[in-house]
Design a protein around this motif. Structure first.
Motif, PDB file in Angstrom:
ATOM      1  N   LYS A  27     -80.244  48.021 -42.250  1.00 48.82           N
ATOM      2  CA  LYS A  27     -79.856  47.466 -40.941  1.00 48.82           C
ATOM      3  C   LYS A  27     -78.894  48.881 -39.636  1.00 48.82           C
ATOM      4  CE  LYS A  27     -78.143  42.831 -42.349  1.00 48.82           C
ATOM      5  NZ  LYS A  27     -77.198  42.359 -42.365  1.00 48.82           N
ATOM      6  N   ALA A  28     -79.076  49.543 -40.441  1.00 52.17           N
ATOM      7  CA  ALA A  28     -78.927  50.861 -40.038  1.00 52.17           C
ATOM      8  C   ALA A  28     -79.096  51.317 -38.283  1.00 52.17           C
ATOM      9  CB  ALA A  28     -78.578  52.211 -39.916  1.00 52.17           C
ATOM     10  N   ALA A  29     -80.652  51.428 -37.880  1.00 50.64           N
ATOM     11  CA  ALA A  29     -81.313  51.481 -36.424  1.00 50.64           C
ATOM     12  C   ALA A  29     -81.087  50.502 -35.255  1.00 50.64           C
ATOM     13  CB  ALA A  29     -82.578  51.029 -36.796  1.00 50.64           C
ATOM     14  N   ALA A  30     -80.863  49.567 -36.563  1.00 42.68           N
ATOM     15  CA  ALA A  30     -80.425  48.299 -34.966  1.00 42.68           C
ATOM     16  C   ALA A  30     -78.630  48.620 -34.853  1.00 42.68           C
ATOM     17  CB  ALA A  30     -80.830  47.285 -36.049  1.00 42.68           C
ATOM     18  N   ALA A  31     -78.196  48.383 -35.550  1.00 43.07           N
ATOM     19  CA  ALA A  31     -76.690  48.791 -35.417  1.00 43.07           C
ATOM     20  C   ALA A  31     -75.917  50.183 -34.652  1.00 43.07           C
ATOM     21  CB  ALA A  31     -76.206  49.035 -36.954  1.00 43.07           C
ATOM     22  N   ARG A  32     -77.109  51.022 -34.648  1.00 45.00           N
ATOM     23  CA  ARG A  32     -76.578  52.420 -33.921  1.00 45.00           C
ATOM     24  C   ARG A  32     -77.250  51.886 -32.102  1.00 45.00           C
ATOM     25  NH1 ARG A  32     -79.263  54.839 -38.782  1.00 45.00           N
ATOM     26  NH2 ARG A  32     -77.477  56.689 -39.222  1.00 45.00           N
ATOM     27  N   ALA A  33     -78.450  50.961 -32.355  1.00 43.17           N
ATOM     28  CA  ALA A  33     -78.677  50.560 -31.088  1.00 43.17           C
ATOM     29  C   ALA A  33     -77.661  49.812 -30.223  1.00 43.17           C
ATOM     30  CB  ALA A  33     -79.560  49.882 -30.951  1.00 43.17           C
ATOM     31  N   GLY A  34     -76.571  48.836 -31.191  1.00 42.22           N
ATOM     32  CA  GLY A  34     -76.086  47.755 -30.577  1.00 42.22           C
ATOM     33  C   GLY A  34     -74.314  49.431 -30.361  1.00 42.22           C
ATOM     34  N   ALA A  35     -73.691  49.744 -31.325  1.00 37.12           N
ATOM     35  CA  ALA A  35     -72.988  50.657 -31.167  1.00 37.12           C
ATOM     36  C   ALA A  35     -73.027  51.188 -29.877  1.00 37.12           C
ATOM     37  CB  ALA A  35     -73.189  51.932 -32.235  1.00 37.12           C
ATOM     38  N   LYS A  36     -73.951  52.038 -29.692  1.00 38.65           N
ATOM     39  CA  LYS A  36     -74.445  52.696 -28.492  1.00 38.65           C
ATOM     40  C   LYS A  36     -74.010  52.227 -26.874  1.00 38.65           C
ATOM     41  CE  LYS A  36     -77.564  55.358 -25.307  1.00 38.65           C
ATOM     42  NZ  LYS A  36     -79.303  56.216 -25.810  1.00 38.65           N
ATOM     43  N   SER A  37     -74.291  50.842 -27.446  1.00 43.51           N
ATOM     44  CA  SER A  37     -74.798  49.796 -26.349  1.00 43.51           C
ATOM     45  C   SER A  37     -72.749  49.184 -25.790  1.00 43.51           C
ATOM     46  CB  SER A  37     -75.650  48.683 -25.936  1.00 43.51           C
ATOM     47  OG  SER A  37     -75.557  47.407 -25.230  1.00 43.51           O
ATOM     48  N   GLY A  38     -72.493  49.123 -26.915  1.00 47.38           N
ATOM     49  CA  GLY A  38     -71.575  48.548 -27.431  1.00 47.38           C
ATOM     50  C   GLY A  38     -70.490  49.847 -26.851  1.00 47.38           C
ATOM     51  N   GLU A  39     -70.571  50.744 -26.925  1.00 48.19           N
ATOM     52  CA  GLU A  39     -69.583  51.966 -26.814  1.00 48.19           C
ATOM     53  C   GLU A  39     -69.421  52.010 -24.585  1.00 48.19           C
ATOM     54  OE1 GLU A  39     -66.822  55.329 -26.492  1.00 48.19           O
ATOM     55  OE2 GLU A  39     -67.092  53.865 -27.814  1.00 48.19           O
ATOM     56  N   MET A  53     -66.181  57.714 -26.637  1.00 51.01           N
ATOM     57  CA  MET A  53     -66.173  57.782 -28.510  1.00 51.01           C
ATOM     58  C   MET A  53     -67.430  57.447 -28.735  1.00 51.01           C
ATOM     59  SD  MET A  53     -63.082  55.773 -30.636  1.00 51.01           S
ATOM     60  CE  MET A  53     -64.142  54.678 -30.824  1.00 51.01           C
ATOM     61  N   ALA A  54     -67.480  58.604 -29.111  1.00 51.00           N
ATOM     62  CA  ALA A  54     -69.066  58.534 -29.871  1.00 51.00           C
ATOM     63  C   ALA A  54     -68.618  57.608 -31.013  1.00 51.00           C
ATOM     64  CB  ALA A  54     -69.975  59.481 -30.349  1.00 51.00           C
ATOM     65  N   VAL A  55     -69.442  56.760 -31.705  1.00 54.16           N
ATOM     66  CA  VAL A  55     -69.438  56.404 -32.679  1.00 54.16           C
ATOM     67  C   VAL A  55     -70.215  55.963 -33.242  1.00 54.16           C
ATOM     68  CG1 VAL A  55     -69.393  53.738 -33.524  1.00 54.16           C
ATOM     69  CG2 VAL A  55     -68.640  54.011 -31.238  1.00 54.16           C
ATOM     70  N   LYS A  56     -69.806  56.296 -34.526  1.00 53.96           N
ATOM     71  CA  LYS A  56     -71.232  56.867 -35.503  1.00 53.96           C
ATOM     72  C   LYS A  56     -71.951  55.588 -36.188  1.00 53.96           C
ATOM     73  CE  LYS A  56     -69.232  61.505 -36.677  1.00 53.96           C
ATOM     74  NZ  LYS A  56     -69.204  62.878 -37.827  1.00 53.96           N
ATOM     75  N   VAL A  57     -72.696  56.090 -36.757  1.00 57.61           N
ATOM     76  CA  VAL A  57     -73.557  54.831 -37.945  1.00 57.61           C
ATOM     77  C   VAL A  57     -73.801  54.565 -39.487  1.00 57.61           C
ATOM     78  CG1 VAL A  57     -74.832  52.769 -38.399  1.00 57.61           C
ATOM     79  CG2 VAL A  57     -73.419  52.770 -36.114  1.00 57.61           C
ATOM     80  N   GLU A  58     -73.066  54.796 -40.156  1.00 59.29           N
ATOM     81  CA  GLU A  58     -73.438  55.274 -41.341  1.00 59.29           C
ATOM     82  C   GLU A  58     -74.154  54.174 -42.886  1.00 59.29           C
ATOM     83  OE1 GLU A  58     -70.370  58.310 -42.536  1.00 59.29           O
ATOM     84  OE2 GLU A  58     -69.578  57.154 -41.511  1.00 59.29           O
ATOM     85  N   ALA A  59     -74.993  54.495 -43.333  1.00 53.15           N
ATOM     86  CA  ALA A  59     -75.503  53.294 -44.926  1.00 53.15           C
ATOM     87  C   ALA A  59     -74.470  54.204 -45.437  1.00 53.15           C
ATOM     88  CB  ALA A  59     -76.841  53.624 -44.327  1.00 53.15           C
ATOM     89  N   THR A  60     -73.153  53.355 -45.980  1.00 50.89           N
ATOM     90  CA  THR A  60     -72.059  54.082 -46.565  1.00 50.89           C
ATOM     91  C   THR A  60     -71.333  52.489 -47.854  1.00 50.89           C
ATOM     92  OG1 THR A  60     -72.253  55.896 -45.748  1.00 50.89           O
ATOM     93  CG2 THR A  60     -70.750  54.897 -47.066  1.00 50.89           C
ATOM     94  N   ALA A  61     -71.412  52.548 -48.152  1.00 53.62           N
ATOM     95  CA  ALA A  61     -70.290  51.549 -48.828  1.00 53.62           C
ATOM     96  C   ALA A  61     -68.790  51.513 -48.262  1.00 53.62           C
ATOM     97  CB  ALA A  61     -70.702  51.141 -50.612  1.00 53.62           C
ATOM     98  N   PRO A  62     -68.165  50.499 -48.032  1.00 54.85           N
ATOM     99  CA  PRO A  62     -66.463  51.093 -47.658  1.00 54.85           C
ATOM    100  C   PRO A  62     -65.589  51.940 -48.631  1.00 54.85           C
ATOM    101  CG  PRO A  62     -67.007  49.053 -48.594  1.00 54.85           C
ATOM    102  CD  PRO A  62     -68.544  49.336 -48.335  1.00 54.85           C
ATOM    103  N   GLN A  63     -66.314  51.821 -49.866  1.00 55.14           N
ATOM    104  CA  GLN A  63     -65.252  52.840 -50.933  1.00 55.14           C
ATOM    105  C   GLN A  63     -65.182  53.979 -50.550  1.00 55.14           C
ATOM    106  OE1 GLN A  63     -67.672  50.068 -51.615  1.00 55.14           O
ATOM    107  NE2 GLN A  63     -69.043  51.037 -53.210  1.00 55.14           N
TER     108      GLN A  63
END
Length: 493
Positions: free
Chosen positions: A159-171, A1-11
């Protein structure tokens, strides 16, 4: 499951479920995520004001907006006191949230209020959520093929770039752990050594790893009498599975070695029948090696990593090894087999000898080896012994970060006397005292002068009731995330 990282507010997220990870809130504090609260009709603020949710660790609350906007469900999950929030707190909160999110759907996790480094926070959230969704129902006749989860992380743009790296590692780590759990949970009549080798080949083919499988004849030609003594009573032939990543990497080699008893009756030294069914889990060390190799490939770590699985089935057949028999390992050491139920060290002995062919800078083995380690450490930590203190310190740190914790026990020549054989060089048991240590002392005889670490995971390999992301049937997948974090840190040096 690929995880997307988005610079988006939750609403503004396009999701069926919005998960909000929140630290504990102070009384009277301003409602967090004010715009999200407005879109839910004030449900978030009402939950906080009524004391229905405060953000304490382990707390979860599902909110159902009347018009289904901005999502059908908003799940609040508590992280605990802000000063105490670490990777484990995030993993646990994400796992609890996954179980409150309903059936598989589009889920967005709002990370904006999660303290700490964005990469590690994202990694922990993905691991916790993914492992929290794990279900073992392969053999349930009424099980329907589940729809896939679609997961995204919502964060700030900076924080998006760091979060993408973390999401890839976590997946990668989560997928490896789930593979290890699938392998560990498979019953012995399905996951024989031959079937295990097939599963490893398929994983390697899909991941871009090279894979070789040695037959009993090939092992016999190499002098692996110790490993082959275990499979003698079974109709199922033993296999030695070798997986390799980064052969061309100009970095020192790390070998991961796993005990792979797909079922262990104890052989002639037969186990009691109570809970013998759980001996399907006697290959969890090797399952962790396979899962870790998959993750290493997914992350394309700049290391040369070799995974070696010694797989066999221990049965009391007419040709089975008998107590008192003497066998010869690949390095020429002779072993008096006093108890055929101490078979894990026999398969590992030859696997460790084989690992020396790669001239590795480090060998790590994982095995459900002794009941003594369960007595010593319970079901919360693995026992760790070895000859490379720097590697053990690094593994200990990785264990704290991933919450796959290890505890170092002594390795000393004074314990070696218990393993000296009466009629051979060695014997495969050393009495009741210090059983985990004497087992490691036995293995040390097959490591030559290598830097080596032994992890006895007998207590933590299955039936883990303490962590919400490990709950469920059987195998825990312990060791995959520990090894991946350790190897990531080693690659970064």
């Amino acid at each position: 499951m690929a995880v997307k990282v988005e610079a988006t507010a939750p609403q503004s997220a396009k999701a069926d479920v919005i998960v909000v990870l929140l630290p504990k809130q102070k009384k009277g504090a301003r409602v967090p995520f004010g715009k999200l609260d407005q879109k839910t009709g004030g449900l978030l603020g009402s939950a906080l004001a009524a004391g229905a949710f405060s953000g304490k660790a382990g707390e979860v609350r599902s909110l159902l907006p009347a018009d289904g906007k901005p999502a059908k469900r908003v799940v609040l999950a508590g992280l605990g006191n802000p000063d105490d929030v670490n990777e484990e707190a995030i993993r646990r909160a994400a796992a609890i949230a996954s179980r409150a999110s309903g059936p598989p759907s589009r889920v967005a996790i709002a990370m904006q209020s999660v303290p700490g480094h964005a990469k590690r926070a994202a990694e922990a959230a993905v691991v916790g959520f993914r492992l929290g969704t794990y279900r073992w129902n392969r053999f349930k006749s009424d099980a329907k093929k589940a729809k896939p989860w679609r997961l995204s992380l919502l964060t700030d743009a900076r924080k998006a770039a760091a979060a993408r790296a973390g999401a890839k590692s976590g997946e990668a780590a989560a997928a490896g752990a789930m593979l290890a759990r699938d392998l560990g949970n498979a019953p012995g009549n399905y996951l024989t050594p031959t079937a295990f080798a097939k599963e490893a080949r398929q994983m390697c083919r899909a991941s871009g790893l090279t894979c070789r499988v040695l037959s009993e004849k090939q092992m016999g030609d190499l002098g692996m009498g110790s490993l082959l003594s275990v499979s003698r009573g079974s109709a199922e032939p033993a296999k030695l599975i070798i997986m390799e990543h980064g052969k061309k990497a100009k970095r020192p080699t790390v070998c991961l070695v796993g005990k792979g008893l797909t079922f262990d009756t104890g052989g002639i030294s037969l186990k009691p029948p109570t809970e013998m069914d759980k001996m399907r889990y006697d290959m969890c060390g090797s399952a962790a090696v396979v899962g870790a190799m998959q993750a290493v490939a997914a992350l394309n770590l700049p290391l040369h990593v070799v995974g070696i699985v010694a797989s066999a089935e221990n049965m009391p057949g007419s040709k089975a090894t008998k107590p008192g028999d003497i066998v010869t390992a690949m390095n020429g050491k002779t072993i008096e087999v006093l108890n055929t139920d101490a078979e894990g060290r026999l398969v590992l002995a030859d696997a460790l000898c084989y690992a020396q062919r790669y001239k590795p800078s480090l060998v790590i083995d994982l095995a459900t080896l002794t009941g003594a380690v369960v007595v010593a450490l319970g079901k919360h930590m693995a026992g760790m012994l070895g000859t490379d203190q720097k590697a053990m310190d690094a593994l200990s740190s990785a264990g704290v970060a991933t919450h796959e914790r290890v505890w170092q026990l002594p390795l000393d020549d004074d314990y070696d006397k218990a393993m000296r054989g009466r009629s051979a060089d060695l014997q495969n048991i050393g009495g009741r005292n210090a059983g985990t240590i004497t087992a490691a002392q036995f293995l040390k005889h097959f490591t030559d002068d290598l830097a080596w670490v032994h992890l006895d995971i007998a207590g933590v390999a299955y039936d883990d009731p303490s962590r919400p992301y490990a709950k469920g049937a059987g195998a825990s997948g312990f060791g995959v995330r520990l090894l991946v974090r350790f190897l990531q840190e080693r690659a970064a040096r």
